[in-house]
Design an enzyme around this catalytic site. Structure first.
Site, PDB file in Angstrom:
ATOM      1  N   HIS A 132      -3.634   1.841  -1.992  1.00 19.32           N
ATOM      2  CA  HIS A 132      -3.336   0.420  -1.761  1.00 19.32           C
ATOM      3  C   HIS A 132      -2.560  -0.098  -2.979  1.00 19.32           C
ATOM      4  O   HIS A 132      -2.748   0.397  -4.090  1.00 19.32           O
ATOM      5  CB  HIS A 132      -4.686  -0.301  -1.638  1.00 19.32           C
ATOM      6  CG  HIS A 132      -4.624  -1.733  -1.239  1.00 19.32           C
ATOM      7  ND1 HIS A 132      -4.328  -2.740  -2.132  1.00 19.32           N
ATOM      8  CD2 HIS A 132      -4.865  -2.347  -0.050  1.00 19.32           C
ATOM      9  CE1 HIS A 132      -4.383  -3.903  -1.499  1.00 19.32           C
ATOM     10  NE2 HIS A 132      -4.706  -3.693  -0.239  1.00 19.32           N
ATOM     11  N   ASP A 209     -11.517   3.640  -5.820  1.00 11.57           N
ATOM     12  CA  ASP A 209     -11.285   2.418  -5.054  1.00 11.57           C
ATOM     13  C   ASP A 209     -12.116   2.559  -3.783  1.00 11.57           C
ATOM     14  O   ASP A 209     -11.726   3.261  -2.845  1.00 11.57           O
ATOM     15  CB  ASP A 209      -9.796   2.278  -4.745  1.00 11.57           C
ATOM     16  CG  ASP A 209      -9.523   1.119  -3.786  1.00 11.57           C
ATOM     17  OD1 ASP A 209     -10.486   0.510  -3.275  1.00 11.57           O
ATOM     18  OD2 ASP A 209      -8.331   0.838  -3.540  1.00 11.57           O
ATOM     19  N   CYS A 374      -0.332  -3.331   2.653  1.00 18.61           N
ATOM     20  CA  CYS A 374      -0.342  -3.173   1.186  1.00 18.61           C
ATOM     21  C   CYS A 374      -0.303  -1.701   0.784  1.00 18.61           C
ATOM     22  O   CYS A 374      -0.934  -1.299  -0.202  1.00 18.61           O
ATOM     23  CB  CYS A 374      -1.552  -3.853   0.546  1.00 18.61           C
ATOM     24  SG  CYS A 374      -1.607  -5.602   0.836  1.00 18.61           S
TER      25      CYS A 374
HETATM   26  N1  PMP Z   1      -8.100  -1.172  -1.939  1.00 20.94           N
HETATM   27  C1  PMP Z   1      -8.212  -0.957  -0.622  1.00 20.94           C
HETATM   28  C2  PMP Z   1      -8.329   0.443  -0.112  1.00 20.94           C
HETATM   29  C3  PMP Z   1      -8.225  -2.043   0.250  1.00 20.94           C
HETATM   30  O1  PMP Z   1      -8.320  -1.833   1.564  1.00 20.94           O
HETATM   31  C4  PMP Z   1      -8.114  -3.349  -0.273  1.00 20.94           C
HETATM   32  C5  PMP Z   1      -8.093  -4.554   0.645  1.00 20.94           C
HETATM   33  N2  PMP Z   1      -7.197  -4.456   1.696  1.00 20.94           N
HETATM   34  C6  PMP Z   1      -8.019  -3.506  -1.651  1.00 20.94           C
HETATM   35  C7  PMP Z   1      -8.013  -2.399  -2.452  1.00 20.94           C
HETATM   36  C8  PMP Z   1      -7.906  -4.863  -2.276  1.00 20.94           C
HETATM   37  O2  PMP Z   1      -9.053  -5.598  -2.044  1.00 20.94           O
HETATM   38  P1  PMP Z   1      -9.103  -7.164  -2.390  1.00 20.94           P
HETATM   39  O3  PMP Z   1      -7.909  -7.766  -1.717  1.00 20.94           O
HETATM   40  O4  PMP Z   1     -10.393  -7.605  -1.803  1.00 20.94           O
HETATM   41  O5  PMP Z   1      -9.066  -7.282  -3.877  1.00 20.94           O
END
Ligand code: PMP
Length: 419
Positions: A132, A209, A374
């Site tokens: 991400h 993560d 993302c």
């Molecule tokens: N890492 C992963 C794998 C995610 O799916 C997400 C959220 N889509 C994030 C990081 C970021 O999370 P947040 O927007 O809650 O900070």
């Protein structure tokens, strides 16, 4: 993998859905909602909403400050929430749990604090091609500040990590491996313990993560042996604005504070400051007090259902959805088979824009996400610019997967008819 039928459900999903008022919504003046965007954010049960409402109505004051009844009560609830998260993760020590604003904030904390203090030009950080953006950009920013290099473990066409390449990528220059436990696009479940073991053998630390894994299965940070684990409350029934950074005690203790301000100090003079002990050192300012209480209520709720049950149930839904989607004309599913993936499916349909598809599903009440999720580098690696993602949680039902199927058939008919 056998499909989960209504008779085999590990819980009474209809009565459990009663805990989630929003799932009974009708949208656009009468279309029943089918919420399949759980990888973006989940919904909250009454138990979480009530814990937060009660806190705001009867238990709220600032924490760690006043010597008055409400402040003590609020502090107890905030610190009890930390205890709950410690048990939820099986962390050794309660002060290894740092409350942050979410996964993104947790990863940035490590990059700014540990990264700035420890990395130099010539050092390397190993990520993967399926990360991400929040597990890419903070390291690219760190590389700009320090001159370190960011490398990427490749992904196969089938959406799995090329683990055979790990030995080539792990060198004495590798200081950190930062890897997603479950991809938010492919659903791929990565072998975290194996990666941690091999990274540690090479002398590197590991950040996991866990944004997409913690909500959907048992997490044991000691079994993983990871040095850092990041996740968000809003993807596990909790509120947005809260997340967690788990860190190994010895490493957190060696790290300088990132944000400066109130609460993170032991003493301040005009000449300088002395940082507080863990966990306050990394919780500058007024923390997300009530969100932490909500997160603890969410963790309790998930544990009552059982995270292994959740994982097994979602695999059944995913197998059902994968079989259904793969039968559609001109469809390409990104990522591995249902046995190797968490509860989500991203796919592309020949000749149809992901956004158009999501909008046509939405008109039928089916909420999914479309875009790059993302993860632009991953989409580029797979040769597509966008995909449509349906993502499930334990409150979704086999009937909803069928509704997704019907909505997809209709959407493809409608969109293919357009000039
Ligand atoms: N890492 C992963 C794998 C995610 O799916 C997400 C959220 N889509 C994030 C990081 C970021 O999370 P947040 O927007 O809650 O900070």
């Amino acid at each position: 993998m056998s499909m989960t039928t209504a008779d085999e459900l590990p819980w009474d999903v209809e009565s459990l859905r009663g805990d989630f008022p929003i799932l009974a919504s009708e949208i656009y003046g009468g279309v029943p909602l089918t919420y399949l965007d759980n990888a973006a954010t989940t919904q909250r049960p009454r138990q979480v909403i009530e814990a937060m409402t009660t806190a705001y109505e009867r238990q709220y004051a600032n924490v760690h400050r006043g010597l008055h009844y409400l402040s003590e009560l609020s502090t107890d609830l905030y610190e009890n929430a930390r205890d709950t998260v410690q048990r939820f993760l099986n962390a050794r020590r309660v002060h290894e749990v740092i409350f942050t604003a979410g996964t993104t904030a947790s990863i940035n904390l490590v990059a700014r604090s540990w990264g700035d203090a420890n990395l130099r030009a010539g050092d390397e950080i190993l990520l993967t091609e399926m990360e991400h953006h929040s597990n890419i950009v903070p390291w690219q920013q760190l590389a700009c500040r320090t001159g370190c290099r960011v490398r990427f473990l490749p992904v196969t066409d089938g959406g799995q990590l090329v683990l055979d390449a790990l030995d080539d990528f792990l060198t004495e220059r590798t200081k950190l491996v930062s890897v997603v436990a479950v991809s938010n696009v492919l659903g791929t479940i990565n072998p975290v313990s194996t990666i941690v073991r091999r990274a540690h053998q090479a002398g590197a630390l590991v950040l996991v993560d866990a944004a997409q894994s913690v909500p959907h299965g048992t997490t044991d940070v000691q079994a993983w042996d990871a040095d850092f684990v990041a996740f968000s409350g809003h993807k596990m029934l909790g509120p947005s604005g809260i997340g967690v950074l788990y860190g190994r005690e010895t490493i957190l203790e060696s790290m300088p504070p990132f944000l400066g301000g109130g609460s993170m100090i032991r003493r301040v003079t005009l000449e300088g400051f002395e940082p507080a002990d863990l966990p306050s050192r990394f919780e500058a300012g007024t923390p997300p007090i009530v969100p932490a209480i909500g997160l603890a209520a969410a963790a309790d709720y998930l544990q009552q259902i059982g995270l292994e049950n959740i994982h097994r149930y979602e695999q059944g839904l995913t197998a059902q959805a994968q079989a259904m989607i793969s039968r559609l004309d001109g469809v390409r599913i990104l990522g591995p088979g249902p046995d190797l993936r968490g509860g989500m499916i991203s796919f592309v349909v020949e000749g149809i824009q992901a956004n158009d598809l999501a909008m046509t599903l939405d008109e039928q009440g089916v909420a999914v996400r479309a875009g790059h999720h993302c993860a632009m580098p991953l989409h580029a690696r797979l040769g597509v610019s966008a995909s449509t993602r349906a993502s499930f949680y334990f409150y979704n039902t086999p009937a909803e997967i069928e509704r997704l199927g019907e909505a997809l058939h209709k959407a493809l008919r409608v969109l293919r008819r357009k000039p």
